[in-house]
Design a protein around this motif. Structure first.
Motif, PDB file in Angstrom:
ATOM      1  N   GLY A 218       0.813  -1.209   0.000  1.00  0.00           N
ATOM      2  CA  GLY A 218       0.000   0.000   0.000  1.00  0.00           C
ATOM      3  C   GLY A 218       0.847   1.259   0.000  1.00  0.00           C
ATOM      4  N   ALA A 219       1.898   1.275   0.825  1.00  0.00           N
ATOM      5  CA  ALA A 219       2.757   2.460   0.900  1.00  0.00           C
ATOM      6  C   ALA A 219       3.458   2.709  -0.425  1.00  0.00           C
ATOM      7  N   SER A 220       4.028   1.648  -1.026  1.00  0.00           N
ATOM      8  CA  SER A 220       4.751   1.827  -2.288  1.00  0.00           C
ATOM      9  C   SER A 220       3.796   2.212  -3.418  1.00  0.00           C
ATOM     10  N   PHE A 221       2.605   1.620  -3.442  1.00  0.00           N
ATOM     11  CA  PHE A 221       1.637   1.934  -4.498  1.00  0.00           C
ATOM     12  C   PHE A 221       1.209   3.396  -4.435  1.00  0.00           C
ATOM     13  N   PHE A 222       0.807   3.858  -3.280  1.00  0.00           N
ATOM     14  CA  PHE A 222       0.278   5.219  -3.177  1.00  0.00           C
ATOM     15  C   PHE A 222       1.378   6.273  -3.245  1.00  0.00           C
ATOM     16  N   MET A 223       2.564   5.978  -2.747  1.00  0.00           N
ATOM     17  CA  MET A 223       3.642   6.953  -2.839  1.00  0.00           C
ATOM     18  C   MET A 223       4.080   7.146  -4.285  1.00  0.00           C
TER      19      MET A 223
END
Length: 284
Positions: A218-223
């Motif tokens: 989630g963090a890598s996708f949204f960042m």
């Protein structure tokens, strides 16, 4: 301020626009940090920072446009602009390169290491499969696939790359009507992309339980996609400003770096999205 003429290099008067941009980034930085931690003040700071940034962009663009149209810029200044824009895009390459590097390290090293025999005692049920939120996070989520809206957004950006090139050739051939239409289509496609990405985020949160807090994936996708969406927004605003200048009769086939600089930036944004589509959406 030196005067143009006799080969002199134009030096603008002291400007307040750089400090205005710094204030905007300060508000946006604090706003983003507080928003991520769900502190209500963060949303207001983030919106304020973005509003100041837009104000700075329009104000600074207007100042440079007046200087350009008044004949203050010679070939030496034009060369400086080209080098400045080239180095700026290089810093952006490094910026996204760091995020792509982090994604690579996470997928190829961190996740496998967390699933090896040494960590089986801590997380016996964790397997080295991507996408994953990481060990210890049991909340279920759905990964964002490449087809559907992401593929359509890819088509939009690729088309916008064609329309901005079409507009560039029109400018070189002094076809003002084609230039206006090509630019309009480009920034319209850019704003449509951002709107569809916002819809995608809403769908991810409400239907897929995919959030910024969903661990590693989630963090890598949204960042990655979020920072790219921010760049598309800024690029679309820049294209809109160039379009307004074109409507006022600015630029000529011989002198139009303002247009070229934005076109360079837009092509860079397109290339970054292709990388995102492949490594974030497709190869999951």
């Amino acid at each position: 301020m030196s005067q143009q003429g006799g080969g002199h290099y134009y030096v603008p008067a002291p400007s307040t626009w750089p400090i205005t941009g710094s204030i905007a980034l300060l508000f946006m930085g604090f706003g983003a940090a507080l928003s991520v931690n769900r502190i209500p003040l963060g949303y207001g700071l983030l919106a304020t920072g973005f509003a100041i940034l837009v104000y700075m962009l329009f104000g600074w663009f207007s100042t440079v446009a007046r200087e350009s149209e008044s004949g203050k810029f010679n070939k030496q200044v034009d060369k400086s602009f080209r080098w400045g824009m080239s180095w700026f895009i290089f810093t952006e390459v490094m910026f996204f390169g760091a995020f792509f590097g982090a994604l690579y390290y996470m997928r190829m090293h961190s996740v496998p290491d967390l699933a090896d025999l040494d960590n089986k005692i801590l997380w016996p049920d964790f397997t080295a499969e991507w996408p994953t939120a990481g060990p210890g996070i049991t909340e279920k989520f759905m990964p964002m696939g490449p087809w559907g809206l992401p593929a359509f957004n890819t088509l939009l950006l690729l088309t916008s790359g064609v329309t901005v090139t079409w507009a560039h050739w029109a400018l070189k051939l002094n076809k003002r009507g084609q230039l206006k239409l090509g630019l309009f289509l480009t920034f319209a496609l850019g704003f449509l992309f951002v709107g569809l990405q916002a819809y995608e985020y809403g769908h991810a949160y409400s239907e897929m339980n995919l959030k910024l807090t969903t661990g590693a994936y989630g963090a890598s996708f949204f960042m990655l996609t979020g920072f790219h969406g921010f760049h598309v927004t800024v690029g679309s605003i820049m294209l809109f400003v160039i379009w307004c200048r074109v409507l006022k009769g600015h630029f000529s086939p011989e002198n139009h770096f303002g247009f070229e600089g934005v076109a360079w930036y837009w092509h860079f944004v397109d290339v970054v999205w292709l990388g995102l589509f492949i490594f974030v959406y497709w190869l999951i």
